[in-house]
Motif scaffolding. Sequence first.
Motif, mmCIF file in Angstrom:
data_model
loop_
_atom_site.group_PDB
_atom_site.id
_atom_site.type_symbol
_atom_site.label_atom_id
_atom_site.label_comp_id
_atom_site.label_asym_id
_atom_site.label_seq_id
_atom_site.Cartn_x
_atom_site.Cartn_y
_atom_site.Cartn_z
ATOM 1 N N VAL A 86 0.846 -1.200 0.000
ATOM 2 C CA VAL A 86 0.000 0.000 0.000
ATOM 3 C C VAL A 86 0.878 1.245 0.000
ATOM 4 N N HIS A 87 1.917 1.236 0.818
ATOM 5 C CA HIS A 87 2.825 2.386 0.867
ATOM 6 C C HIS A 87 3.465 2.635 -0.502
ATOM 7 N N ASP A 88 3.839 1.576 -1.203
ATOM 8 C CA ASP A 88 4.426 1.735 -2.538
ATOM 9 C C ASP A 88 3.432 2.388 -3.492
ATOM 10 N N ARG A 89 2.143 2.018 -3.398
ATOM 11 C CA ARG A 89 1.130 2.640 -4.258
ATOM 12 C C ARG A 89 0.934 4.115 -3.886
ATOM 13 N N ILE A 90 1.034 4.424 -2.601
ATOM 14 C CA ILE A 90 0.942 5.836 -2.179
ATOM 15 C C ILE A 90 2.107 6.614 -2.762
ATOM 16 N N GLU A 91 3.307 6.084 -2.622
ATOM 17 C CA GLU A 91 4.501 6.757 -3.135
ATOM 18 C C GLU A 91 4.450 6.927 -4.655
ATOM 19 N N ALA A 92 3.837 5.976 -5.351
ATOM 20 C CA ALA A 92 3.729 6.067 -6.808
ATOM 21 C C ALA A 92 2.860 7.245 -7.238
ATOM 22 N N ARG A 93 2.020 7.742 -6.363
ATOM 23 C CA ARG A 93 1.186 8.907 -6.658
ATOM 24 C C ARG A 93 1.974 10.208 -6.501
ATOM 25 N N GLY A 94 3.179 10.121 -5.974
ATOM 26 C CA GLY A 94 4.016 11.282 -5.659
ATOM 27 C C GLY A 94 4.603 11.940 -6.885
ATOM 28 N N PRO A 95 5.770 12.487 -6.758
ATOM 29 C CA PRO A 95 6.751 12.226 -5.703
ATOM 30 C C PRO A 95 6.444 13.021 -4.430
ATOM 31 N N PHE A 96 6.774 12.388 -3.313
ATOM 32 C CA PHE A 96 6.613 13.017 -2.016
ATOM 33 C C PHE A 96 7.975 13.038 -1.324
ATOM 34 N N PRO A 97 8.236 14.085 -0.548
ATOM 35 C CA PRO A 97 9.519 14.135 0.167
ATOM 36 C C PRO A 97 9.551 13.088 1.282
ATOM 37 N N GLU A 98 10.751 12.649 1.626
ATOM 38 C CA GLU A 98 10.886 11.665 2.698
ATOM 39 C C GLU A 98 10.428 12.234 4.034
ATOM 40 N N ASN A 99 10.671 13.511 4.261
ATOM 41 C CA ASN A 99 10.291 14.166 5.509
ATOM 42 C C ASN A 99 9.134 15.114 5.232
ATOM 43 N N LEU A 100 7.922 14.680 5.535
ATOM 44 C CA LEU A 100 6.751 15.521 5.292
ATOM 45 C C LEU A 100 6.720 16.742 6.201
ATOM 46 N N GLY A 101 7.463 16.701 7.298
ATOM 47 C CA GLY A 101 7.492 17.838 8.210
ATOM 48 C C GLY A 101 8.053 19.096 7.576
ATOM 49 N N THR A 102 8.899 18.928 6.593
ATOM 50 C CA THR A 102 9.494 20.090 5.920
ATOM 51 C C THR A 102 8.778 20.414 4.618
ATOM 52 N N ALA A 103 7.756 19.634 4.263
ATOM 53 C CA ALA A 103 7.038 19.850 3.007
ATOM 54 C C ALA A 103 6.015 20.972 3.157
ATOM 55 N N SER A 104 5.598 21.482 2.026
ATOM 56 C CA SER A 104 4.574 22.528 2.030
ATOM 57 C C SER A 104 3.234 21.922 2.438
ATOM 58 N N ASP A 105 2.324 22.776 2.856
ATOM 59 C CA ASP A 105 0.983 22.313 3.217
ATOM 60 C C ASP A 105 0.327 21.596 2.044
ATOM 61 N N GLU A 106 0.524 22.119 0.853
ATOM 62 C CA GLU A 106 -0.062 21.522 -0.347
ATOM 63 C C GLU A 106 0.482 20.102 -0.579
ATOM 64 N N THR A 107 1.783 19.917 -0.383
ATOM 65 C CA THR A 107 2.396 18.598 -0.561
ATOM 66 C C THR A 107 1.882 17.628 0.496
ATOM 67 N N ARG A 108 1.803 18.081 1.736
ATOM 68 C CA ARG A 108 1.284 17.213 2.803
ATOM 69 C C ARG A 108 -0.157 16.819 2.527
ATOM 70 N N GLU A 109 -0.980 17.777 2.098
ATOM 71 C CA GLU A 109 -2.372 17.475 1.784
ATOM 72 C C GLU A 109 -2.465 16.470 0.645
ATOM 73 N N ALA A 110 -1.603 16.615 -0.362
ATOM 74 C CA ALA A 110 -1.599 15.662 -1.483
ATOM 75 C C ALA A 110 -1.196 14.272 -1.002
ATOM 76 N N TYR A 111 -0.217 14.206 -0.123
ATOM 77 C CA TYR A 111 0.219 12.916 0.409
ATOM 78 C C TYR A 111 -0.913 12.256 1.190
ATOM 79 N N PHE A 112 -1.550 13.010 2.074
ATOM 80 C CA PHE A 112 -2.626 12.432 2.888
ATOM 81 C C PHE A 112 -3.834 12.049 2.035
ATOM 82 N N ALA A 113 -4.092 12.790 0.972
ATOM 83 C CA ALA A 113 -5.169 12.419 0.048
ATOM 84 C C ALA A 113 -4.821 11.107 -0.652
ATOM 85 N N ALA A 114 -3.565 10.956 -1.069
ATOM 86 C CA ALA A 114 -3.120 9.707 -1.701
ATOM 87 C C ALA A 114 -3.208 8.552 -0.705
#
Length: 185
Positions: free
Chosen positions: A61-89
């Motif tokens: 499941v995590h691999d399928r989430i990552e395939a929707r990215g790219p997402f940074p390894e550390n979401l804490g430093t990502a923009s709000d938009e990137t975090r929202e996209a990750y959580f939506a994925a």
Amino acid sequence: MNATTTRRAILAGAAALPALALPAAATGADAELIELGRHLQALIPVYQQASAHHGEEACRVHDRIEARGPFPENLGTASDETREAYFAAMRAEWDAPAAAPAIASEREYVRHSTALDNLCSRIIHLKATTMQGLGVQALATAMMVETTGEWDTPANERDIDSKFYTALVENVLQAAGMELPFETA
């Protein structure tokens, strides 16, 4: 311990140690502990298999989430938009039918993990009076520490669950006819 020794290999070896060899019929001193130890020895491989299976399914499941990215390894430093996209994925993948095996494996893992926790708690709160009883308690303690990932930490950096190690130390001292050299709460 060398770099190729794994905690699973250590636990597998520990189950074969003479101190943990449990008699076929538990009678006399530590009979209840020895019987619980037999249950624990039967549960360990079932728990380990459920844990490994869930890890594999969750990785899919995590691999399928990552395939929707790219997402940074550390979401804490990502923009709000990137975090929202990750959580939506993440929500989309975990809600998808393809996640059903991971969800089922998580339920199975939690069931076995809960059984392991409950059994180890019963074991550690009994008073051991024989080396076999102490061996059962040591195995229960090892399993509780293993579930925290402590075996992955160098020995000099470990933080252990005090409920388990204090009970084990007190029981070992009692079996040896000794007392703690200080007062306890």
